[in-house]
Design a protein around this motif. Sequence first.
Motif, PDB file in Angstrom:
ATOM      1  N   LEU B 170     -13.675   3.323  -5.425  1.00 45.91           N
ATOM      2  CA  LEU B 170     -12.689   2.427  -5.941  1.00 45.91           C
ATOM      3  C   LEU B 170     -13.194   1.015  -6.263  1.00 45.91           C
ATOM      4  O   LEU B 170     -14.242   0.745  -5.454  1.00 45.91           O
ATOM      5  CB  LEU B 170     -11.461   2.340  -4.997  1.00 45.91           C
ATOM      6  N   PRO B 171     -12.656   0.286  -6.916  1.00 47.44           N
ATOM      7  CA  PRO B 171     -13.001  -1.207  -7.070  1.00 47.44           C
ATOM      8  C   PRO B 171     -12.608  -1.870  -5.705  1.00 47.44           C
ATOM      9  O   PRO B 171     -11.919  -1.341  -4.923  1.00 47.44           O
ATOM     10  CB  PRO B 171     -11.967  -1.811  -8.001  1.00 47.44           C
ATOM     11  N   ALA B 172     -13.436  -2.689  -5.607  1.00 46.56           N
ATOM     12  CA  ALA B 172     -13.658  -3.350  -3.901  1.00 46.56           C
ATOM     13  C   ALA B 172     -12.243  -4.085  -3.463  1.00 46.56           C
ATOM     14  O   ALA B 172     -11.948  -3.686  -2.322  1.00 46.56           O
ATOM     15  CB  ALA B 172     -14.740  -4.552  -4.126  1.00 46.56           C
ATOM     16  N   GLU B 173     -11.742  -4.444  -4.394  1.00 43.87           N
ATOM     17  CA  GLU B 173     -10.533  -5.448  -4.055  1.00 43.87           C
ATOM     18  C   GLU B 173      -9.406  -4.150  -3.382  1.00 43.87           C
ATOM     19  O   GLU B 173      -8.669  -4.250  -2.691  1.00 43.87           O
ATOM     20  CB  GLU B 173      -9.809  -6.296  -5.132  1.00 43.87           C
ATOM     21  N   LEU B 174      -9.325  -3.314  -4.575  1.00 43.60           N
ATOM     22  CA  LEU B 174      -8.184  -2.027  -4.231  1.00 43.60           C
ATOM     23  C   LEU B 174      -8.714  -1.475  -2.922  1.00 43.60           C
ATOM     24  O   LEU B 174      -7.586  -1.335  -2.305  1.00 43.60           O
ATOM     25  CB  LEU B 174      -8.290  -1.215  -5.475  1.00 43.60           C
ATOM     26  N   ASN B 175      -9.868  -1.140  -2.903  1.00 45.23           N
ATOM     27  CA  ASN B 175     -10.706  -0.645  -1.618  1.00 45.23           C
ATOM     28  C   ASN B 175     -10.154  -1.299  -0.343  1.00 45.23           C
ATOM     29  O   ASN B 175      -9.452  -1.017   0.594  1.00 45.23           O
ATOM     30  CB  ASN B 175     -11.928  -0.620  -1.890  1.00 45.23           C
ATOM     31  N   ASN B 176     -10.295  -2.460  -0.224  1.00 46.19           N
ATOM     32  CA  ASN B 176      -9.855  -3.443   0.835  1.00 46.19           C
ATOM     33  C   ASN B 176      -8.347  -3.409   0.951  1.00 46.19           C
ATOM     34  O   ASN B 176      -7.914  -3.414   2.240  1.00 46.19           O
ATOM     35  CB  ASN B 176     -10.316  -5.087   0.469  1.00 46.19           C
ATOM     36  N   LEU B 177      -7.720  -3.696   0.131  1.00 50.70           N
ATOM     37  CA  LEU B 177      -6.160  -3.553   0.189  1.00 50.70           C
ATOM     38  C   LEU B 177      -5.675  -2.278   0.693  1.00 50.70           C
ATOM     39  O   LEU B 177      -4.858  -2.156   1.797  1.00 50.70           O
ATOM     40  CB  LEU B 177      -5.476  -3.714  -0.949  1.00 50.70           C
ATOM     41  N   MET B 178      -6.116  -1.146   0.164  1.00 53.57           N
ATOM     42  CA  MET B 178      -6.010   0.218   0.621  1.00 53.57           C
ATOM     43  C   MET B 178      -6.041   0.467   2.132  1.00 53.57           C
ATOM     44  O   MET B 178      -5.599   0.651   2.982  1.00 53.57           O
ATOM     45  CB  MET B 178      -6.435   1.213  -0.137  1.00 53.57           C
ATOM     46  N   GLU B 179      -7.390  -0.049   2.547  1.00 48.89           N
ATOM     47  CA  GLU B 179      -7.891  -0.086   3.811  1.00 48.89           C
ATOM     48  C   GLU B 179      -7.156  -1.006   4.696  1.00 48.89           C
ATOM     49  O   GLU B 179      -6.680  -0.314   5.958  1.00 48.89           O
ATOM     50  CB  GLU B 179      -9.460  -0.633   3.872  1.00 48.89           C
ATOM     51  N   GLU B 180      -6.595  -1.845   4.389  1.00 53.18           N
ATOM     52  CA  GLU B 180      -5.852  -2.674   5.334  1.00 53.18           C
ATOM     53  C   GLU B 180      -4.633  -2.142   5.570  1.00 53.18           C
ATOM     54  O   GLU B 180      -3.939  -1.985   6.759  1.00 53.18           O
ATOM     55  CB  GLU B 180      -5.499  -4.084   4.428  1.00 53.18           C
ATOM     56  N   TYR B 181      -3.920  -1.567   4.617  1.00 52.73           N
ATOM     57  CA  TYR B 181      -2.597  -1.093   4.601  1.00 52.73           C
ATOM     58  C   TYR B 181      -2.617   0.267   5.268  1.00 52.73           C
ATOM     59  O   TYR B 181      -1.589   0.494   6.164  1.00 52.73           O
ATOM     60  CB  TYR B 181      -2.062  -0.807   3.092  1.00 52.73           C
ATOM     61  N   LEU B 182      -3.587   1.046   4.951  1.00 53.10           N
ATOM     62  CA  LEU B 182      -3.816   2.191   5.773  1.00 53.10           C
ATOM     63  C   LEU B 182      -3.991   2.097   7.347  1.00 53.10           C
ATOM     64  O   LEU B 182      -3.116   2.525   8.306  1.00 53.10           O
ATOM     65  CB  LEU B 182      -4.945   3.218   5.392  1.00 53.10           C
ATOM     66  N   GLN B 183      -4.908   0.927   7.527  1.00 48.39           N
ATOM     67  CA  GLN B 183      -5.038   0.589   8.940  1.00 48.39           C
ATOM     68  C   GLN B 183      -3.635   0.200   9.747  1.00 48.39           C
ATOM     69  O   GLN B 183      -3.408   0.609  10.649  1.00 48.39           O
ATOM     70  CB  GLN B 183      -6.019  -0.419   9.137  1.00 48.39           C
ATOM     71  N   GLU B 184      -3.053  -0.710   8.908  1.00 50.80           N
ATOM     72  CA  GLU B 184      -1.746  -1.260   9.397  1.00 50.80           C
ATOM     73  C   GLU B 184      -0.739  -0.080   9.734  1.00 50.80           C
ATOM     74  O   GLU B 184      -0.334  -0.112  10.824  1.00 50.80           O
ATOM     75  CB  GLU B 184      -1.210  -2.132   8.387  1.00 50.80           C
ATOM     76  N   THR B 185      -0.607   0.767   8.737  1.00 44.02           N
ATOM     77  CA  THR B 185       0.287   2.126   9.060  1.00 44.02           C
ATOM     78  C   THR B 185      -0.150   2.857  10.189  1.00 44.02           C
ATOM     79  O   THR B 185       0.848   3.138  11.153  1.00 44.02           O
ATOM     80  CB  THR B 185       0.308   3.072   7.926  1.00 44.02           C
ATOM     81  N   PHE B 186      -1.375   2.929  10.337  1.00 44.48           N
ATOM     82  CA  PHE B 186      -2.075   3.706  11.442  1.00 44.48           C
ATOM     83  C   PHE B 186      -1.785   2.952  12.957  1.00 44.48           C
ATOM     84  O   PHE B 186      -1.357   3.598  13.783  1.00 44.48           O
ATOM     85  CB  PHE B 186      -3.407   3.785  11.486  1.00 44.48           C
ATOM     86  N   ASN B 187      -1.840   1.667  12.867  1.00 46.40           N
ATOM     87  CA  ASN B 187      -1.482   1.058  14.108  1.00 46.40           C
ATOM     88  C   ASN B 187       0.040   0.957  14.447  1.00 46.40           C
ATOM     89  O   ASN B 187       0.471   1.115  15.876  1.00 46.40           O
ATOM     90  CB  ASN B 187      -2.015  -0.334  14.004  1.00 46.40           C
TER      91      ASN B 187
END
Lengths: 314, 303
Positions: B170-187
Amino acid sequence: MRVKLLNNLKRFISPIFMIVFMAAFTYILFYPVLYMLSNALRTTVDYIDPTVQWVPKNFTLQNFKDAIVAMNFGESFLNTVTLEMVSALLSVFFCAIYAYGLSRFNFRFKKLLIFVLILIIMLPDVMLVIPRVENFQHLDFLGVLGLFDKLTGIDLRPNIMGTPLTFYLPSIFGVGLKGGMFIFIYMQFFKGLPAELEEAAWIDGAGPLRTYFQIIIPSSTTPIVTVLVFSLVWHWNDYFLALMYTTENLPLAVVMRDIQQYIFLSFGEANGASALIFGVPPAACLLFIAPIVGIYMFLQKYFVESIDRVGIVG
Amino acid sequence: MKTKKSHGIETIKKRYGMAFVAPWVFGVIVFVLVPLITSLVYSLSTVTIGSNGLETDFAGIKHYRNLLFSDANYTDLLVKSITDIFTSLPIIIALSLIFAIILNQQFRGRMLMRAVFFLPVIFASDVVMSVMSGDTSSASLSATLNDMSGSNMAYMNAVDFSEILQRLNLPAELNNLMEEYLQETFNLIWSCGVQTLLFIAGLQTISKQLYEVGKVEGATAWESFWYITIPMLSNVTMLVIFYTMIELFITKGELVITALNDMRIYAIYDTTSAMLWLYFLVVGIVIGVIFLLYKQLIQKRIN
């Protein structure tokens, strides 16, 4: 035909979905515990060894022994029990009484008191703790004893800082750690009890205290267990109030929080204490949660059952 | 005659009710109200540590003015504390509702699964969290929380999302956003324990007859969820929202922890009291507004 197929599919898929969900969830929840366990059982060599992922090559219990020394486990455990656990039980007992009064009787200012209760739940403990410590240093109730001191010069105000009373007194009056929350949970349950329960006792001539202890309490095991679990767990984990109220008899949670500092204190830099910060904190953490997990396991049967029946819902 | 007697009982009951509540009222006055007023006095004065404990010198609203207009940090922290809740709150509510619905079904090993499920109630304490995130030395929880949203949280990273996401190209920005959100959800799974419990308790109170009626009328599972489960849970949902907001604002609020450290380590009492009072007022208003909105918009519509 199609409906049948769909039904079969449903019957087949939902258990699979359940199993996958459960497995994933158990994995997520147990991951930190396993990770801690894996780290706690390693020797120093294994931390550096890149081939060691999960299972240590050289098993050792040394980390646990070191953790017990660093935490001064026996004494800290005793402090947790005498300070935190006792006040947890006091909260469970006394909050129920106040909740009973607030939920089963009608009197003036009741609405106001319930509003105050909600405000108290919202109030951070940090706001209260410094003035409270000030008060505990020369205990006074509404300035009565202070006035006496000014008039006669005899200071009757005792200094209760450093005594267990600092923990017990707020719990007894229902304003201890999360006391408001406990009263609230009890209230929601008591509201749902049928009115006939008390009326029968009243007609039979039982006084209010007797009604409360012989009728209400026996039929309220569900909220009592719920509050008991929360109270024990939250008090066990409490380090903030303990940090403010005591400087000497530190409970486990306070020691646990600054475990690194305690490792250096008890082993010293020269004796390779820095090597211990890999294995000892996880070991200490496991020791710290073990008793409360034990209590939880013991109570959980009643706890989970009680959730089925407790009407925490308005 | 009869009414007179019952009136007598009512009066007696009133007195008993007051007797039951009286110790609590006393406790509230001595251990909450008086300290609260003292704290207000601190916030309005200059506090110095004298020989006789703390000494106060009236200073007016100086501290409040400083915080709001000169201290850049404070307003940032205040705004951040408030806005953070709008990402966490919906995730927590949705996750815990899903968990509750699944755990409420009949299946084998349900008891065991529930026992496992409530472990976060135990684990999700600051003390355990700080060790699990490998941040034992820090005196403040805020550092821990920062670690949690970052990637250096070794103990909690059961699943490494970054690797999976990178494979998706994915594009880097979207990637970062997704990662952040997923990690947040996970936590946030770790903060769902109590909420799930409340939802399960709520689900238990919905009578099975309602669902049966729905079935007879030909409602699909989705419809019965939407038209029976959600409306019947509206009271619990409010309770859960209330609890979660308290948890996020008060227990884990970054500002509260900053104030705590200032008090403990630097023994600053006047500014911190002002900080907390402002925070309490703002949080109180936010909670109040959310409550009212919930009542007006959602509950009315459901009914």
